[in-house]
Design a protein around this motif. Structure first.
Motif: not given
Length: 123
Positions: A103-123
């Motif tokens: 449903v949100f393929p571009i948003k999930f791609y953006d998340m997978k491409d560049s992210y930083e976990v600042i709290y909790g689990e790396d999901i």
């Protein structure tokens, strides 16, 4: 390894914005308690492309349960975060993540491409 405290030190935010963002995250911790699984910054800030003149802090917030009453308790926190540090929250449960990548393929791609976990689990 899961982070049990909010770590915004690697984001490179101006001190005032970092403080406001940390307060936003602490507010979420208070509301969701153990139900807060992860706070993850994604997009331009995670790519170290934050520009104060065009600030946006995209945040994936993964919670165990997103019932209406609990989400209502976040309204003031989100409003203050949007005004203070231009945070754009995206609340999902683990079930939502597993069932909405199409449903949100571009948003999930953006998340997978560049992210930083600042709290909790790396999901």
């Amino acid at each position: 390894m899961a982070k049990k405290f909010v770590d915004t030190s690697k984001l490179g935010l101006p001190k005032q914005i970092e403080h406001q963002f940390r307060e936003f995250c602490r507010g979420l911790q208070e509301v969701f308690a153990e139900g807060l699984k992860s706070i993850t910054v994604y997009g331009s800030l995670a790519r170290h492309e934050y520009f104060p003149e065009r600030p946006d802090i995209n945040v994936l917030i993964v919670v165990h349960d997103a019932d209406l009453e609990t989400l209502r308790r976040t309204v003031d926190i989100v409003a203050k975060g949007r005004e203070g540090c231009r945070v754009t929250p995206f609340f999902l449960t683990m079930h939502d993540i597993k069932t909405s990548t199409d449903v949100f393929p571009i948003k999930f791609y953006d998340m997978k491409d560049s992210y930083e976990v600042i709290y909790g689990e790396d999901i």
